[in-house]
Enzyme design. Structure first.
Site, PDB file in Angstrom:
ATOM      1  N   ALA A 284      33.783   6.212  17.954  1.00  0.00           N
ATOM      2  CA  ALA A 284      32.939   7.049  16.629  1.00  0.00           C
ATOM      3  C   ALA A 284      32.492   5.882  15.565  1.00  0.00           C
ATOM      4  O   ALA A 284      31.301   6.226  14.706  1.00  0.00           O
ATOM      5  CB  ALA A 284      33.781   6.702  16.002  1.00  0.00           C
ATOM      6  N   ILE A 286      30.252   3.317  16.603  1.00  0.00           N
ATOM      7  CA  ILE A 286      29.111   3.419  16.223  1.00  0.00           C
ATOM      8  C   ILE A 286      27.856   3.960  15.994  1.00  0.00           C
ATOM      9  O   ILE A 286      27.750   5.062  16.640  1.00  0.00           O
ATOM     10  CB  ILE A 286      28.544   1.975  17.508  1.00  0.00           C
ATOM     11  CG1 ILE A 286      29.949   1.547  17.675  1.00  0.00           C
ATOM     12  CG2 ILE A 286      27.153   2.261  18.545  1.00  0.00           C
ATOM     13  CD1 ILE A 286      29.740   0.952  19.407  1.00  0.00           C
ATOM     14  N   GLU A 288      24.929   5.305  17.168  1.00  0.00           N
ATOM     15  CA  GLU A 288      24.106   4.932  18.218  1.00  0.00           C
ATOM     16  C   GLU A 288      22.717   5.514  17.964  1.00  0.00           C
ATOM     17  O   GLU A 288      22.132   4.934  18.324  1.00  0.00           O
ATOM     18  CB  GLU A 288      24.492   6.262  19.455  1.00  0.00           C
ATOM     19  CG  GLU A 288      26.397   5.552  19.788  1.00  0.00           C
ATOM     20  CD  GLU A 288      27.604   6.166  19.591  1.00  0.00           C
ATOM     21  OE1 GLU A 288      26.812   6.789  18.891  1.00  0.00           O
ATOM     22  OE2 GLU A 288      28.367   5.929  20.152  1.00  0.00           O
ATOM     23  N   ASP A 330      -8.716  -9.705  -5.130  1.00  0.00           N
ATOM     24  CA  ASP A 330     -10.319  -9.782  -6.011  1.00  0.00           C
ATOM     25  C   ASP A 330     -10.666  -8.907  -6.790  1.00  0.00           C
ATOM     26  O   ASP A 330     -10.378  -7.897  -6.884  1.00  0.00           O
ATOM     27  CB  ASP A 330     -11.116  -9.564  -4.502  1.00  0.00           C
ATOM     28  CG  ASP A 330     -11.218 -10.679  -3.499  1.00  0.00           C
ATOM     29  OD1 ASP A 330     -11.338 -11.785  -3.909  1.00  0.00           O
ATOM     30  OD2 ASP A 330     -12.134 -10.332  -2.180  1.00  0.00           O
ATOM     31  N   ASP A 704      24.270  14.770  14.447  1.00  0.00           N
ATOM     32  CA  ASP A 704      24.050  13.188  13.577  1.00  0.00           C
ATOM     33  C   ASP A 704      22.832  12.716  13.649  1.00  0.00           C
ATOM     34  O   ASP A 704      22.165  12.836  12.619  1.00  0.00           O
ATOM     35  CB  ASP A 704      24.977  12.210  13.806  1.00  0.00           C
ATOM     36  CG  ASP A 704      25.632  12.702  13.080  1.00  0.00           C
ATOM     37  OD1 ASP A 704      26.459  13.773  11.836  1.00  0.00           O
ATOM     38  OD2 ASP A 704      27.058  11.570  13.122  1.00  0.00           O
TER      39      ASP A 704
HETATM   40  P1  ATP Z   1     -14.754 -12.102  -6.366  1.00  0.00           P
HETATM   41  O1  ATP Z   1     -14.260 -13.684  -5.972  1.00  0.00           O
HETATM   42  O2  ATP Z   1     -13.603 -10.940  -7.044  1.00  0.00           O
HETATM   43  O3  ATP Z   1     -15.542 -11.091  -4.910  1.00  0.00           O
HETATM   44  P2  ATP Z   1     -17.368 -13.263  -6.463  1.00  0.00           P
HETATM   45  O4  ATP Z   1     -17.872 -12.726  -6.089  1.00  0.00           O
HETATM   46  O5  ATP Z   1     -17.338 -14.028  -8.056  1.00  0.00           O
HETATM   47  O6  ATP Z   1     -16.173 -12.511  -7.209  1.00  0.00           O
HETATM   48  P3  ATP Z   1     -18.100 -15.629  -5.167  1.00  0.00           P
HETATM   49  O7  ATP Z   1     -18.729 -14.394  -4.293  1.00  0.00           O
HETATM   50  O8  ATP Z   1     -17.068 -16.271  -4.587  1.00  0.00           O
HETATM   51  O9  ATP Z   1     -17.073 -14.840  -5.940  1.00  0.00           O
HETATM   52  O10 ATP Z   1     -18.980 -15.841  -5.983  1.00  0.00           O
HETATM   53  C1  ATP Z   1     -18.859 -16.938  -7.234  1.00  0.00           C
HETATM   54  C2  ATP Z   1     -20.022 -16.936  -8.287  1.00  0.00           C
HETATM   55  O11 ATP Z   1     -21.296 -17.087  -7.305  1.00  0.00           O
HETATM   56  C3  ATP Z   1     -20.468 -15.916  -8.466  1.00  0.00           C
HETATM   57  O12 ATP Z   1     -20.245 -15.587 -10.205  1.00  0.00           O
HETATM   58  C4  ATP Z   1     -21.853 -16.146  -9.287  1.00  0.00           C
HETATM   59  O13 ATP Z   1     -22.086 -16.864  -9.958  1.00  0.00           O
HETATM   60  C5  ATP Z   1     -22.470 -16.667  -7.938  1.00  0.00           C
HETATM   61  N1  ATP Z   1     -23.224 -15.960  -7.115  1.00  0.00           N
HETATM   62  C6  ATP Z   1     -22.542 -15.237  -5.905  1.00  0.00           C
HETATM   63  N2  ATP Z   1     -23.385 -14.149  -5.570  1.00  0.00           N
HETATM   64  C7  ATP Z   1     -24.666 -15.330  -5.488  1.00  0.00           C
HETATM   65  C8  ATP Z   1     -25.060 -15.181  -4.662  1.00  0.00           C
HETATM   66  N3  ATP Z   1     -26.066 -14.467  -3.790  1.00  0.00           N
HETATM   67  N4  ATP Z   1     -25.927 -16.426  -5.076  1.00  0.00           N
HETATM   68  C9  ATP Z   1     -26.471 -17.075  -5.829  1.00  0.00           C
HETATM   69  N5  ATP Z   1     -24.844 -16.567  -6.059  1.00  0.00           N
HETATM   70  C10 ATP Z   1     -24.015 -15.975  -6.501  1.00  0.00           C
END
Ligand code: ATP
Length: 870
Positions: A284, A286, A288, A330, A704
């Site tokens: 009773a 346990i 099961e 993010d 049960d």
């Molecule tokens: P999250 O972390 O929310 O994805 P995020 O995309 O802005 O944000 P990162 O991708 O690390 O983060 O980008 C950081 C920064 O680098 C950006 O805010 C932008 O200024 C620059 N950046 C992002 N993408 C490029 C790219 N393809 N070429 C040049 N600079 C970039």
């Protein structure tokens, strides 16, 4: 092909390796690849190797419950209670079969889920680079890997650029390993074979082509996997909690049995009777059905999540999910659409703007056109946005790219926040850079003006940074562009640049996120935005999303390393809603700190560098569309649509599952306890009737378990997201829940025993006690009480008739099935004899059913008066 070549390819040159593996730089023809697939099998690690169906079956017998039942069966044999012994054995078998079936199902579910996250690989076949399911890779295939990819099979590197590999999954060494393409001594150990790539490791930088020399279990990882698997499987925390719980229960039972045994001897009872009672008690006590229902509830929950585009990779994560108290998300792509559009370009005049357009095209690896000129966007959304802007401005993208051949590139990385490329021109070379404004500004010493190029003064730099700040504060994602002209090719790309101007882009929030954030607020789940973007942009988006009234922002620059944090700093971190310009390392620090505070942290991530933070968090969430293979590999959960709102859906499901588990635990335990109470009272007060072990087993395992299963798969109550997160350290059954269980059990026990006396008072007044009839009335009363007891499991948030229990069809089905079983054993002679059942007349039935209604009424009353609350 000689198979012994597989282990010695590192001692061959790249060309020899290709020949030995009967391949070529054009890759294998598909026909040959298919032949080899038949010959060598799929490229997969056989994960459940140690758990064959037989192993799963026999493992069902290792639980303490079973041991106790075996003991009971043995004792029944000893006292020549043949039917009892056989019946207990049958029950054992059925119980194990059900357990086996459930566990097998759960394994199958897991396997199917794994297929959904199947890794793709880029392979050269029939002279073209194709993406295929990595399980179809065969020896001799030429595979292309780049930063963020998992290495799908072992092989010899043919050509590479800047390749670095993280081999920690294999060697435990966390520093990335530099690779090369030359020959290596045959005797060198694994870690020194720098011209080889191994399955399960991942590319942290650069790219490479390599020829496959080992697949599936014939890889180094395959070898390790077979070692690890024999070490056995670990159970989920929930299973562990349940195991501990049952062990405690058994101890209590042993104590109780001893006590009652003593009482019996004092009353001068016969030994045989006492042994029988003890067995009944043990049976009773346990629950099961408990482990079975728990596994099923978790597995079913996983399947439900798949429908919501969420793949949970471990059963235990389902459980943790429900306790999540903070989500670190993010910004780009998770909270926003990642559909980036250029809104504003600031530069002094048209000539500068033309240069910015050129930078947008050249310092860019995305493309708008696929094969045959069809529209197909490929690449980083920010860069796609830039190309669209250039196209809109009337530029010829392909023409420009042809006219200025690229000679070198520094790819974008979250660490540098920059990207630069160098191109050949008629007069020499031109370099274009783009990236985070502050990173570009510090690398510029000149600026373009309408009247030419002048030096870039500190005050001018400040003015541009201010301008950028203002654009960001309006919610724009801002980058800067710069260039440099040289007569000869230069190695360093990002020095002495000429500043061009700013590009402001919008990336609107995802619509569904607003609602998800509201839900989080009512559910007491905090949200923290972690982004690489500018603090002002991040703050503006956070305000748009209503993350909080006035979002507090902390920028990566203001953040000290974890071990230097004073308590004031920690306090500041806790009160921050937005962490901007953070590095992946700082992400890890944030997780650590939040966990230190007692939070259950869900963290999203997509890049290679996010892996440590994803691993450290309680629920690592990877993006299915945008995420790298590495992020998906180390995370606990994958979102197939990348959306923040899916995390919230998953948390809700996690909560529902946990509530379901709690409900059936309460249900099963209160039923078991009511049986203990009945048996104990009958023994202690030396009543003339008692429950038999087989009767109790029948109740526990048939009547049960079915309602409990139905509770386990309930779709959940309204308002589950209006409560704060549960404390994950708290046991499933806390003190308050124990009290509830006890109250329920006492009512059911008392009413069942009461029904026997009631029958005497109302029907059989003046007659002799009839042990057999009274036992039957007790048996059926208890069954009906317990069946109706399932209706006491509603959450109490909605009216009874609309509650999650009443509206759950499975509950009704389980009741119909249980009643059918009861009728079957009553009418089929062999079961009837085994369970010592006798003819019941209409008034006996009425008493039993009436008792169950009385018990339901009492319990509902207690719930309505809020004397008993969840
Ligand atoms: P999250 O972390 O929310 O994805 P995020 O995309 O802005 O944000 P990162 O991708 O690390 O983060 O980008 C950081 C920064 O680098 C950006 O805010 C932008 O200024 C620059 N950046 C992002 N993408 C490029 C790219 N393809 N070429 C040049 N600079 C970039």
């Amino acid at each position: 092909m000689k198979e012994d070549v597989f282990n010695t390819v590192h001692a061959l040159s790249a060309k020899q390796a290709l020949e030995a593996l009967e391949s070529s730089s054009n890759g294998l023809p598909s026909t040959k690849a298919e032949e080899r697939l038949k010959q060598f099998g799929e490229n997969s690690i056989e994960e459940q190797k140690g758990r064959s169906p037989w192993v799963i079956f026999f493992s069902q017998f290792k639980t303490p419950i079973v041991i106790l039942l075996v003991l009971a069966a043995g004792l029944s044999l000893w006292f020549s209670e043949w039917i009892d012994a056989v019946a207990i054995a049958a029950v054992l078998l059925i119980n194990s079969l059900i357990g086996f079936f459930m566990e097998f199902q759960a394994h199958k579910t897991m396997k199917e889920l794994k297929k959904l996250v199947a890794v793709k690989a880029k392979v050269v076949r029939d002279e073209t680079l194709k993406e295929i399911d990595s399980r179809k890779i065969v020896p001799g295939d030429i595979v292309y890997v780049e930063a963020g990819d998992l290495v799908p099979a072992d092989g010899r590197i043919l050509e590479m650029s800047q390749l670095q590999v993280d081999e920690s999954p294999l060697t435990g060494e966390s520093f990335p390993v530099e690779k090369q393409t030359g020959k290596i001594d045959e005797d060198n150990i694994l870690a020194e074979r720098t011209n080889m790539l191994y399955r399960g490791t991942f590319i942290s930088k650069g790219n490479a082509y390599y020829v496959v020399s080992g697949t599936g279990m014939h890889t180094e990882l395959g070898d390790v996997a077979s070692l690890v698997e024999s070490a056995g499987q670990s159970s989920t925390p929930l299973e562990k909690k349940l195991e501990q719980f049952t062990r405690k229960l058994i101890l209590v039972t042993v104590g109780l049995v001893a006590l009652i045994f003593l009482a019996g001897i004092l009353y001068g009872q016969q030994l045989v009777e006492m042994v029988k009672t003890s067995i009944a008690l043990a049976v009773a006590a346990i629950p099961e059905g408990l482990p079975i229902v728990a596994t099923l509830a978790l597995a079913k929950g996983m399947m439900r999540l798949v429908k919501h585009k969420v793949i949970v990779k471990k059963l235990s994560s389902v459980e943790t999910l429900g306790g999540t108290s903070i989500i670190c998300a993010d910004k780009t792509g998770t909270l926003t659409k990642n559909n980036i559009e250029v809104k504003e370009v600031t530069g002094p005049d048209e000539t500068v703007k033309k240069r910015i357009v050129e930078a947008s095209i050249l310092c860019n690896t995305a493309s708008l056109n696929g094969e045959n000129g069809k529209k197909s966007e490929l690449g980083d959304p920010l860069e796609i946005g830039l190309l669209k802007y250039a196209e809109h401005a009337g530029a010829d993208i392909n023409g420009t790219r042809k006219a200025f051949q690229k000679v070198s590139e520094e790819p974008f990385s979250s660490e540098t926040k920059l990207m630069s490329t160098q191109h050949k021109t008629e007069k020499g070379f031109i370099t274009y850079s783009k990236g985070a404004v502050e990173e570009i500004v510090v690398r510029c010493n000149r600026i373009v003006h309408h009247n030419g190029i002048t030096s870039f003064s500190e005050s001018a730099k400040r003015a541009w940074l201010n301008e950028a700040e203002q654009m960001a504060a309006a919610g724009l994602r801002v980058i800067a562009a710069a260039f440099r002209e040289d007569l000869s090719q230069q190695e360093k790309l990002t020095i002495d640049l000429v500043f061009l101007g700013l590009i402001g882009m919008i990336d609107p929030p995802r619509e569904e996120v607003f609602d998800a954030i509201k839900q989080c607020r009512s559910a007491g789940i905090a949200i923290v935005m972690i982004t690489g973007d500018h603090p002002a942009t991040a703050q503006a988006i956070a305000a748009q999303l209503k993350l909080s009234e006035k979002p507090a922002v902390l920028s990566g620059k203001q953040m000290k390393p974890y071990n230097e944090l004073a308590s004031a700093d920690k306090k500041k971190w806790f009160n921050t809603n937005v962490f901007a310009r953070v590095s992946p390392k700082q992400k890890l620090d944030i997780v650590k700190l939040l966990q230190e505070k007692g939070h259950v942290v869900a963290m999203t991530g997509d890049g290679i560098n996010d892996a440590p933070a994803l691993k450290k968090s309680d629920i690592g969430v990877a993006m299915g569309l945008r995420g790298t293979q590495v992020a998906q590999e180390v995370s606990d959960m994958v979102l197939r649509d990348d959306s923040f709102s899916s995390i919230v859906v998953a948390i809700k499901q996690g909560r529902i599952i946990f509530e379901n588990i709690r409900k059936f635990v309460v249900f099963l335990l209160s039923c078991n306890l009511s049986e203990i109470i009945v048996v104990s009272i009958a023994a202690i007060f030396n009543l003339h009737f008692q429950m038999f072990p087989l009767q109790i087993l029948f109740i526990n395992l048939i009547t049960d378990v079915l309602p409990a299963l139905a509770l386990g798969v309930s779709a959940g109550e309204a308002g589950i997201m209006e409560k704060p997160p549960r404390n994950v350290d708290e046991p499933i059954v806390n003190k308050r829940t124990w009290k509830i269980i006890f109250v329920f059990a006492v009512i059911m026990g008392a009413v069942s025993i009461g029904s026997v006396f009631a029958s005497h008072y109302f029907i059989y007044q003046g007659e002799e006690w009839n042990a057999e009839r009274d036992n039957n009335i007790l048996f059926f009363s208890l069954i009906f009480c317990q069946l109706l007891h399932v209706f006491n499991m509603h959450s109490g948030n909605s009216p009874f008739f609309k509650s999650d229990v009443v509206s759950n069809v499975y509950i009704w089905l389980s009741l119909v099935a249980s009643v059918t079983f009861v009728l079957l054993v009553y009418f089929i002679p062999i079961f009837r004899n085994a369970l010592s059942l006798h003819e019941m007349n209409a008034s006996d039935w009425l008493i039993a059913i009436g008792a169950s209604l009385v018990s339901l009424f009492f319990m509902q009353l207690l719930r309505m008066l809020k004397i008993v609350t969840w």
